[in-house]
Design a protein around this motif. Structure first.
Motif, short mmCIF file in Angstrom:
data_model
loop_
_atom_site.label_atom_id
_atom_site.label_comp_id
_atom_site.label_asym_id
_atom_site.label_seq_id
_atom_site.Cartn_x
_atom_site.Cartn_y
_atom_site.Cartn_z
N PRO A 133 0.81 -1.21 0.00
CA PRO A 133 0.00 0.00 0.00
C PRO A 133 0.85 1.27 0.00
O PRO A 133 2.06 1.22 0.25
N THR A 134 0.18 2.41 -0.27
CA THR A 134 0.80 3.71 -0.10
C THR A 134 -0.24 4.70 0.39
O THR A 134 -1.36 4.70 -0.09
N GLU A 135 0.15 5.50 1.36
CA GLU A 135 -0.72 6.55 1.89
C GLU A 135 0.02 7.88 1.97
O GLU A 135 -0.49 8.85 2.52
N GLU A 136 1.21 7.96 1.42
CA GLU A 136 2.10 9.10 1.64
C GLU A 136 2.14 10.06 0.46
O GLU A 136 1.88 9.70 -0.69
N VAL A 137 2.45 11.31 0.77
CA VAL A 137 2.98 12.26 -0.21
C VAL A 137 4.37 12.63 0.29
O VAL A 137 4.59 12.77 1.50
N PHE A 138 5.33 12.73 -0.61
CA PHE A 138 6.71 12.87 -0.16
C PHE A 138 7.50 13.82 -1.05
O PHE A 138 7.14 14.08 -2.20
N SER A 139 8.60 14.32 -0.48
CA SER A 139 9.51 15.17 -1.24
C SER A 139 10.92 14.96 -0.69
O SER A 139 11.15 14.08 0.14
N ALA A 140 11.85 15.79 -1.16
CA ALA A 140 13.25 15.69 -0.73
C ALA A 140 13.61 16.90 0.12
O ALA A 140 13.36 18.03 -0.29
N PRO A 141 14.21 16.69 1.29
CA PRO A 141 14.71 17.82 2.06
C PRO A 141 15.92 18.45 1.38
O PRO A 141 16.59 17.82 0.55
#
Length: 411
Positions: free
Chosen positions: A246-254
């Motif tokens: 599954p996936t529930e995330e939104v993500f980016s790069a610091p």
């Protein structure tokens, strides 16, 4: 009913996960205990027009025997045939499926330094292949399948067979194969994640400030032209795929040198069969300068010391506390599931797709843009019921992003 859901799960992995194309090769990394499901995926892939399905089997018990009794020098070696196999298939445009189902307690008696050395050697040897996946040149997907040891860790009050059945029931629900049309259900879900992603990209935050009652007080700057991603992604050739089911995330790069403060873990980290639990990391100008762990200190130390880049963050991901996996109330001791129940960070390499035109940038250009690079990419969970996140825009406006563990704005 279970057989029908297994068939749906296999079809979902093939059609929505890796989204195999006609005459494309699928490479599967599978534990031998997951052979039944792996065969169902193989059949589903051929029905969708796969050219070939190649399976790399692994056996974690044999791996443990090697760790306990093998000569010291072999943990710095990776056979050329393994490297050439993965490189040749990825260069030829194959898609890749990894089945994650390790025993969280298996490696307790193993010297953590041996595991760290073996992981580093593998990461170094497979660097070209990993870079292709993390820059979306090939479609890829990670899923999980119950095993007796993993299920018994989650449900210790049940016998092994009952634990496996209960874990299957949980997984079927979480990955939406209990629905009439799982593929359609996933399309609806990824559209919701896309709305979160779009709103974060619209705000274009300069930095995020994380706080909670257990001591987390962390400021993460974001690179200029950063992008938030979530749900479905696309390969450089335009094929849509979902990297985690599954996936529930939104993500980016610091921003590599823009992380300051302290963060505390909220769930155990299962790394290479060893658990790291109740740990903290302190950052100055992006770099880990101090850390602690009640359990698995040496394993955490090995992760941080993989290379220079593993001392910095490569991912910041937002997951609401009120989400399906979190609401199950289960600690899965499996990063794929636990990271999708909790806001999380990752030590090590960032996804180049998290910055505009990043997939076309050289390593030097990515580093100049503030994107971290490393052999490692290790997620760890920081979300809590009282986590607050405040975003600061380039106009210095402060906007609540999370309040009490959940989105603070209407999506």
């Amino acid at each position: 009913m279970k057989e029908e859901q297994l068939q749906k799960y296999a079809a979902l992995v093939v059609k929505t996960g890796v989204n195999i194309q006609k005459n494309q090769t699928l490479v599967i990394m599978s534990p031998i205990e997951c052979a039944e499901f792996t065969r169902l995926v193989t059949e589903a892939a051929y029905k969708e027009g796969a050219r070939e399905v190649v399976i790399h089997w692994n056996d974690e018990i044999s791996t443990k025997i090697k760790y306990l009794h093998g000569p010291d020098e072999i943990f710095d070696e990776v056979p050329n045939w393994q490297v050439e196999s993965m490189a040749s298939y990825s260069q030829a445009g194959a898609c890749f499926l990894s089945i994650s189902a390790s025993d969280p307690d298996l490696m307790k008696e193993v010297d953590a330094k041996r595991i760290s050395r073996a992981q580093k050697a593998k990461q170094l040897a497979l660097r070209e292949h990993t870079e292709r996946l993390m820059s979306n040149k090939n479609s890829w997907c990670v899923v999980s399948v119950p095993t007796r040891a993993w299920a018994s860790k989650i449900f210790p009050g049940l016998d092994a067979e009952e634990a496996v059945e209960k874990l299957w029931d949980k997984i079927f629900k979480i990955v939406r194969v209990d629905r009439y049309d799982p593929v359609a259900a996933w399309k609806e879900h990824t559209d919701i994640l896309s709305s979160s992603m779009s709103l974060l990209n619209k705000y274009n935050f300069k930095k995020l400030h994380f706080t909670n009652s257990i001591g987390t007080d962390l400021v993460i700057e974001l690179p200029k032209n950063h992008l938030w991603l979530g749900g479905a992604e696309k390969t450089s050739g335009g094929t849509e795929f979902i990297a985690n089911i599954p996936t529930e995330e939104v993500f980016s790069a610091p921003k590599k040198d823009g992380v300051n403060g302290i963060v505390y873990s909220t769930k155990p980290l299962n790394y290479g069969g060893n658990l790291v639990n109740n740990f903290s990391l302190t950052f100055e100008d992006g770099k880990v300068v101090d850390f602690s762990a009640e359990e698995g200190y040496d394993t955490l130390k090995g992760i941080i010391e993989t290379d220079e880049g593993s001392k910095y963050l490569g991912e910041v991901a937002l997951v609401p506390y009120d989400s399906p996996i979190s609401n199950s109330g289960i600690i899965f001791y499996n990063t794929l599931y636990d990271e999708n129940a909790s806001c999380h960070l990752a030590l090590g390499r960032a996804y180049s797709s998290c910055i505009a035109d990043g997939d076309e940038m050289s390593s030097e250009e990515l580093m100049k843009a503030g994107i971290n690079t490393s052999l490692a990419h290790v997620d760890f969970m920081i979300g809590s019921e009282d986590l607050n996140i405040t975003g600061t825009t380039y106009g210095d406006e402060e906007i609540p992003v999370f309040r009490n563990g959940n989105w603070a704005f209407h999506l």
